[in-house]
Write a protein that holds these residues in place. Structure first.
Motif, PDB file in Angstrom:
ATOM      1  N   TYR A  52      -4.731  -4.287  -6.924  1.00 35.03           N
ATOM      2  CA  TYR A  52      -4.286  -4.443  -5.545  1.00 35.03           C
ATOM      3  C   TYR A  52      -3.048  -5.344  -5.523  1.00 35.03           C
ATOM      4  CZ  TYR A  52      -4.509  -4.989  -0.506  1.00 35.03           C
ATOM      5  OH  TYR A  52      -4.218  -4.961   0.835  1.00 35.03           O
ATOM      6  N   ASN A  53      -1.985  -4.896  -4.825  1.00 40.03           N
ATOM      7  CA  ASN A  53      -0.769  -5.709  -4.701  1.00 40.03           C
ATOM      8  C   ASN A  53      -0.059  -5.355  -3.404  1.00 40.03           C
ATOM      9  OD1 ASN A  53       0.648  -3.263  -5.234  1.00 40.03           O
ATOM     10  ND2 ASN A  53       0.489  -3.658  -7.450  1.00 40.03           N
ATOM     11  N   SER A  54       1.030  -6.051  -3.155  1.00 46.77           N
ATOM     12  CA  SER A  54       1.742  -5.863  -1.887  1.00 46.77           C
ATOM     13  C   SER A  54       2.336  -4.464  -1.760  1.00 46.77           C
ATOM     14  CB  SER A  54       2.841  -6.918  -1.744  1.00 46.77           C
ATOM     15  OG  SER A  54       3.758  -6.838  -2.831  1.00 46.77           O
ATOM     16  N   GLU A  55       2.738  -3.881  -2.882  1.00 53.07           N
ATOM     17  CA  GLU A  55       3.295  -2.519  -2.831  1.00 53.07           C
ATOM     18  C   GLU A  55       2.228  -1.520  -2.387  1.00 53.07           C
ATOM     19  OE1 GLU A  55       3.720  -4.601  -5.342  1.00 53.07           O
ATOM     20  OE2 GLU A  55       5.883  -4.998  -5.275  1.00 53.07           O
ATOM     21  N   LEU A  56       1.029  -1.644  -2.943  1.00 52.72           N
ATOM     22  CA  LEU A  56      -0.052  -0.748  -2.549  1.00 52.72           C
ATOM     23  C   LEU A  56      -0.413  -0.963  -1.082  1.00 52.72           C
ATOM     24  CD1 LEU A  56      -2.272   1.300  -3.116  1.00 52.72           C
ATOM     25  CD2 LEU A  56      -3.691  -0.563  -4.018  1.00 52.72           C
ATOM     26  N   GLU A  57      -0.426  -2.214  -0.678  1.00 52.39           N
ATOM     27  CA  GLU A  57      -0.736  -2.534   0.715  1.00 52.39           C
ATOM     28  C   GLU A  57       0.240  -1.850   1.667  1.00 52.39           C
ATOM     29  OE1 GLU A  57      -2.292  -6.653   1.767  1.00 52.39           O
ATOM     30  OE2 GLU A  57      -0.206  -6.732   2.415  1.00 52.39           O
ATOM     31  N   ALA A  58       1.512  -1.892   1.317  1.00 53.43           N
ATOM     32  CA  ALA A  58       2.538  -1.251   2.148  1.00 53.43           C
ATOM     33  C   ALA A  58       2.355   0.262   2.173  1.00 53.43           C
ATOM     34  CB  ALA A  58       3.933  -1.613   1.618  1.00 53.43           C
ATOM     35  N   GLU A  59       2.000   0.834   1.033  1.00 54.84           N
ATOM     36  CA  GLU A  59       1.752   2.281   0.983  1.00 54.84           C
ATOM     37  C   GLU A  59       0.589   2.670   1.891  1.00 54.84           C
ATOM     38  OE1 GLU A  59       1.182   3.751  -2.959  1.00 54.84           O
ATOM     39  OE2 GLU A  59       2.978   2.764  -3.753  1.00 54.84           O
ATOM     40  N   LEU A  60      -0.450   1.854   1.893  1.00 60.66           N
ATOM     41  CA  LEU A  60      -1.622   2.164   2.715  1.00 60.66           C
ATOM     42  C   LEU A  60      -1.286   2.090   4.202  1.00 60.66           C
ATOM     43  CD1 LEU A  60      -4.401   0.267   0.696  1.00 60.66           C
ATOM     44  CD2 LEU A  60      -3.962   2.738   0.752  1.00 60.66           C
ATOM     45  N   LYS A  61      -0.530   1.064   4.583  1.00 54.29           N
ATOM     46  CA  LYS A  61      -0.110   0.960   5.986  1.00 54.29           C
ATOM     47  C   LYS A  61       0.717   2.177   6.388  1.00 54.29           C
ATOM     48  CE  LYS A  61       1.562  -2.930   7.449  1.00 54.29           C
ATOM     49  NZ  LYS A  61       2.404  -4.139   7.507  1.00 54.29           N
ATOM     50  N   LYS A  62       1.635   2.551   5.512  1.00 53.45           N
ATOM     51  CA  LYS A  62       2.507   3.694   5.799  1.00 53.45           C
ATOM     52  C   LYS A  62       1.683   4.979   5.916  1.00 53.45           C
ATOM     53  CE  LYS A  62       6.638   5.996   3.878  1.00 53.45           C
ATOM     54  NZ  LYS A  62       6.081   7.294   3.469  1.00 53.45           N
ATOM     55  N   HIS A  77      -5.449   8.152   0.090  1.00 50.65           N
ATOM     56  CA  HIS A  77      -4.576   7.587  -0.950  1.00 50.65           C
ATOM     57  C   HIS A  77      -5.293   7.647  -2.286  1.00 50.65           C
ATOM     58  CE1 HIS A  77      -2.063   4.818  -3.214  1.00 50.65           C
ATOM     59  NE2 HIS A  77      -1.153   4.885  -2.240  1.00 50.65           N
ATOM     60  N   GLU A  78      -4.593   8.038  -3.314  1.00 45.48           N
ATOM     61  CA  GLU A  78      -5.203   8.263  -4.621  1.00 45.48           C
ATOM     62  C   GLU A  78      -5.792   6.999  -5.244  1.00 45.48           C
ATOM     63  OE1 GLU A  78      -2.136   9.822  -7.062  1.00 45.48           O
ATOM     64  OE2 GLU A  78      -0.945   7.965  -7.114  1.00 45.48           O
ATOM     65  N   ALA A  79      -5.381   5.832  -4.760  1.00 44.58           N
ATOM     66  CA  ALA A  79      -5.875   4.578  -5.333  1.00 44.58           C
ATOM     67  C   ALA A  79      -7.192   4.130  -4.712  1.00 44.58           C
ATOM     68  CB  ALA A  79      -4.833   3.471  -5.159  1.00 44.58           C
ATOM     69  N   VAL A  80      -7.549   4.703  -3.576  1.00 44.71           N
ATOM     70  CA  VAL A  80      -8.677   4.187  -2.791  1.00 44.71           C
ATOM     71  C   VAL A  80      -9.923   5.037  -3.007  1.00 44.71           C
ATOM     72  CG1 VAL A  80      -9.513   3.649  -0.470  1.00 44.71           C
ATOM     73  CG2 VAL A  80      -7.112   3.229  -1.073  1.00 44.71           C
ATOM     74  N   ALA A  81     -11.014   4.374  -3.373  1.00 44.14           N
ATOM     75  CA  ALA A  81     -12.292   5.063  -3.557  1.00 44.14           C
ATOM     76  C   ALA A  81     -13.099   5.078  -2.272  1.00 44.14           C
ATOM     77  CB  ALA A  81     -13.110   4.379  -4.657  1.00 44.14           C
ATOM     78  N   GLU A  82     -13.025   3.998  -1.519  1.00 42.60           N
ATOM     79  CA  GLU A  82     -13.829   3.891  -0.307  1.00 42.60           C
ATOM     80  C   GLU A  82     -13.148   2.912   0.638  1.00 42.60           C
ATOM     81  OE1 GLU A  82     -18.594   4.134   0.476  1.00 42.60           O
ATOM     82  OE2 GLU A  82     -17.898   2.772  -1.110  1.00 42.60           O
ATOM     83  N   ALA A  83     -13.334   3.126   1.929  1.00 42.82           N
ATOM     84  CA  ALA A  83     -12.730   2.243   2.920  1.00 42.82           C
ATOM     85  C   ALA A  83     -13.671   2.075   4.101  1.00 42.82           C
ATOM     86  CB  ALA A  83     -11.390   2.813   3.393  1.00 42.82           C
ATOM     87  N   ALA A  84     -13.573   0.920   4.734  1.00 45.04           N
ATOM     88  CA  ALA A  84     -14.332   0.662   5.954  1.00 45.04           C
ATOM     89  C   ALA A  84     -13.437  -0.123   6.903  1.00 45.04           C
ATOM     90  CB  ALA A  84     -15.605  -0.112   5.650  1.00 45.04           C
ATOM     91  N   VAL A  85     -13.452   0.253   8.167  1.00 41.23           N
ATOM     92  CA  VAL A  85     -12.563  -0.336   9.161  1.00 41.23           C
ATOM     93  C   VAL A  85     -13.378  -0.881  10.322  1.00 41.23           C
ATOM     94  CG1 VAL A  85     -10.660   0.108  10.757  1.00 41.23           C
ATOM     95  CG2 VAL A  85     -10.704   1.241   8.514  1.00 41.23           C
ATOM     96  N   VAL A  86     -13.055  -2.100  10.729  1.00 47.40           N
ATOM     97  CA  VAL A  86     -13.718  -2.706  11.885  1.00 47.40           C
ATOM     98  C   VAL A  86     -12.663  -3.323  12.795  1.00 47.40           C
ATOM     99  CG1 VAL A  86     -15.837  -3.176  10.611  1.00 47.40           C
ATOM    100  CG2 VAL A  86     -14.041  -4.925  10.686  1.00 47.40           C
ATOM    101  N   GLY A  87     -13.095  -3.747  13.948  1.00 45.42           N
ATOM    102  CA  GLY A  87     -12.188  -4.381  14.887  1.00 45.42           C
ATOM    103  C   GLY A  87     -12.256  -5.893  14.788  1.00 45.42           C
TER     104      GLY A  87
END
Length: 698
Positions: free
Chosen positions: A620-630, A588-598
């Protein structure tokens, strides 16, 4: 084992020009050499050994080992009966036999532009011999452990090779570690001497290293292990008045200015220098000790399996492990991997941006390059100081041809766009490399397209402190590259993928990455605890070395390291790679870095808790959050849809740039007992993430 033919689809290739001079010019040649290294390792490594000096020859088989705990003690032996000295092979042989005395060994580039130093092989040999004589005068002898706590200066290389020359065992502690971490490592390895410096700058921040060293030595005394001597290099301070505590060193141990010809440009008058505590009962001055000392020193001849160095790597729990490497196998393996993986040629200028306090700096700043008579850049500074173009400025300044850095650094610089890179030519670059963690395909593409301008192959190297050198890696001219894949094994390395039951999986599969037989450079034990060595690496799956990493093999036989096994998630019975989810988020063009854990889930077993760092200026807002999930759902599938997404202005990282996912799991579960955080670069990031953590699913 190795595919008969290279993959044809969705791959990148090295240039025809590169293939003309390459040590391994084609996939067929790689396959031929690989099969020889596995089927006849004695002959393969015996041919490599011919390029080095041996005081005595080995007897028997080249590699002898047991990887199966059910059949007795685990052991690995290489070239048993042979004797040599690594320092002799790295310096004397290059100066006297290969006539490289006047060739530059290191271009030292300081923290600030304009701070620079050039050291030839002759000069390096002389300085190493001098300091080796200093160590001998202090009573250091073969087998003794010496702790080194220094910034990225030429004297760090001098200190480690001086230890090697006299058969002492160096234990280098990264200069960003705390006093407690240094103390812990000194006590565990029972070091007889500490070598440090007054201080150094990281960007604009002054690190008073001597103060930290003194705190560590006091902690050692409190634990009943006094260290009697500490040698200090005056890296920043110039005048004796800079030494406080006893006003100045006693007359028999004066601490003079550094020699001007070796000091040119190093001291920045506009910067404050550290106040240096001085204990005349313990402290010794590096330069004072060198005064009048001979620059000739006969090497101590060491047996192949004599200890070479101890390097500590943090465990997920408990105290750090002292990984022990030995003489001959490590020398051969680092020399060979450096030569072949970076396709080293005599006129190359090579730059590895790592710190020598980590295994990457040991293997691919000091031992591997010097064993090949290479010219390297030794960099003290930061990639963003004084501006975000610093790395590319240095590339142009020294005409760097082979460049090796971490995905973390690449992602950091990506945030600032293409212009800071394109401000400089970078026309000298021929090969790019990555190290430290799997590189996400998006960062790979930016590195390839922008930094390398689509003409430089990327060697995405997988290896560990324990392996000593590269174990999965492309070769620049021979291996078609896939963004994000470490591709295929290096010579002598036989990987396998196991399921939870320890069964080998064939074809496309995902599971535990293990190795079936040793290579010369693999670690020999955990210092002081062979039982820990066996339980950590060999008990889970008898007969295999267990890396602790998960891995996927695709239809072409290529390996994709997916991260630590505890970074693979089992969601509703589906095994998900955190690296795959992270890659989807970063697309996603808005994200520079991500890390995922359980995070534990009462129904699914585990849920996905995602931390995202946004590009500058993005809210960061709810619209961006929804885009990331999608985006994740569409990229991987509904099963991978994140349950939690947390905006993370920063991520907890080690000082070498690795994301500490263990701490992120603690944050996700609101567990405040953090365990060993000695490698954490910035503790304030953790507290901020705890304050902003998600309490409910998104």
């Amino acid at each position: 084992m190795i595919p008969d033919k290279p993959p044809q689809d969705n791959v990148f290739h090295g240039s025809e020009e590169l293939k003309k001079e390459a040590h391994v010019p084609s996939f067929d040649k790689y396959r031929e050499l690989y099969m020889k290294s596995v089927d006849n390792p004695d002959e393969f490594w015996g041919d490599v050994a011919k390029d080095f000096f041996w005081k005595t020859k080995h007897t028997g088989q080249f590699l002898d080992y047991n990887f199966d705990v059910t059949k007795g003690e685990i052991y690995i032996k290489c070239m048993e009966g042979a004797s040599t000295n690594i320092c002799y092979n790295l310096l004397d042989r290059n100066v006297h036999e290969k006539k490289l005395a006047d060739k530059v060994a290191f271009f030292w580039e300081g923290n600030d532009p304009g701070d620079e130093l050039t050291v030839t092989y002759r000069e390096l040999l002389q300085r190493v011999c001098q300091f080796a004589n200093v160590l001998k005068a202090q009573g250091v002898k073969k087998g003794d452990r010496v702790s080194i706590y220094m910034p990225m200066v030429v004297e760090l290389v001098v200190a480690m090779l001086a230890c090697v020359r006299i058969g002492a065992v160096h234990s280098i502690v990264f200069a960003g570690f705390s006093a407690e971490s240094l103390c812990e490592r000194i006590v565990d390895s029972q070091c007889c001497l500490l070598i440090t410096a007054d201080g150094f700058y990281r960007g604009d921040k002054l690190i008073n290293l001597k103060l930290l060293a003194d705190e560590a030595l006091q902690k050692c005394r409190d634990k009943g292990f006094p260290v009697g001597r500490c040698i200090m290099l005056k890296h920043l301070s110039k005048e004796p008045e800079g030494i406080v505590g006893s006003q100045s060193p006693p007359a028999k141990r004066p601490c003079p200015d550094l020699q001007q010809e070796k000091q040119a440009g190093r001291v920045k008058k506009t910067r404050p220098v550290p106040k240096v505590p001085w204990n005349p009962e313990v402290d010794l001055c590096w330069d004072a000790l060198l005064r009048g000392v001979s620059d000739e020193c006969e090497p101590e001849w060491c047996d192949s399996e004599d200890p070479l160095f101890i390097l500590y790597t943090s465990g997920s729990t408990g105290k750090p492990k002292g990984v022990l490497h030995t003489v001959s196998g490590y020398m051969l393996y680092t020399a060979t991997t450096f030569k072949v993986v970076f396709d080293h040629q005599p006129d190359d200028v090579y730059w590895c941006t790592a710190d020598i306090g980590w295994i990457t700096g040991h293997s691919y700043i000091t031992y591997g390059p010097l064993a090949n008579g290479a010219t390297s850049v030794l960099f003290e500074g930061l990639p963003t100081h004084p501006d975000v173009s610093r790395m590319w400025e240095i590339v142009d300044k020294y005409n760097v041809t082979k460049f090796y850095t971490a995905p973390t650094a690449i992602r950091l610089l990506m945030k600032f766009g293409n212009e800071p890179v394109q401000r400089y030519k970078r026309s000298s670059l021929k090969v790019l490399g990555t190290v430290g963690e799997p590189i996400n395909p998006e960062a790979w593409q930016w590195y390839y397209n922008v930094v390398g301008e689509k003409r430089c192959p990327i060697v995405d190297t997988f290896w560990q402190t324990e392996t000593g050198g590269h174990v999965l890696t492309p070769l620049p001219a021979a291996t078609p590259m896939k963004p994000g894949s470490a591709t295929l094994p290096f010579f002598g390395v036989v990987p396998a993928i196991l399921n939870e039951s320890g069964e080998e999986l064939e074809g496309p599969s995902e599971g535990y990455l293990v190795f079936k037989q040793p290579w010369p450079g693999v670690m020999r034990t955990v210092y002081g605890s062979h039982e820990r060595f066996e339980s950590t690496y060999f008990k889970k799956f008898p007969g295999y070395y267990v890396t602790g990493d998960g891995c996927r093999r695709d239809k072409d036989g290529y390996f994709w390291v997916t991260g630590r096994i505890d970074d693979m998630l089992n969601v509703s019975g589906h095994l998900l790679s955190t690296a795959e989810v992270e890659s989807a988020l970063v697309e996603h063009e808005a994200v520079a870095e991500a890390a995922v854990v359980g995070r534990p889930h009462p129904v699914k077993g585990e849920s996905l808790y995602c931390f995202v760092t946004l590009n500058d200026g993005v809210m960061y807002n709810s619209e961006l959050e929804a885009e990331l999930k999608k985006q994740v759902r569409e990229k991987i599938g509904a099963i991978a849809t994140p349950d939690y997404i947390q905006n993370a202005p920063g991520l907890p990282k080690t000082r070498s740039g690795k994301i500490m996912r263990r701490l992120l799991r603690k944050i996700a579960c609101d567990e405040r007992e953090l365990g060993d955080i000695s490698t954490l670069a910035d503790s304030t990031v953790v507290e901020q993430l705890f304050q902003n953590r998600c309490c409910t699913a998104v």
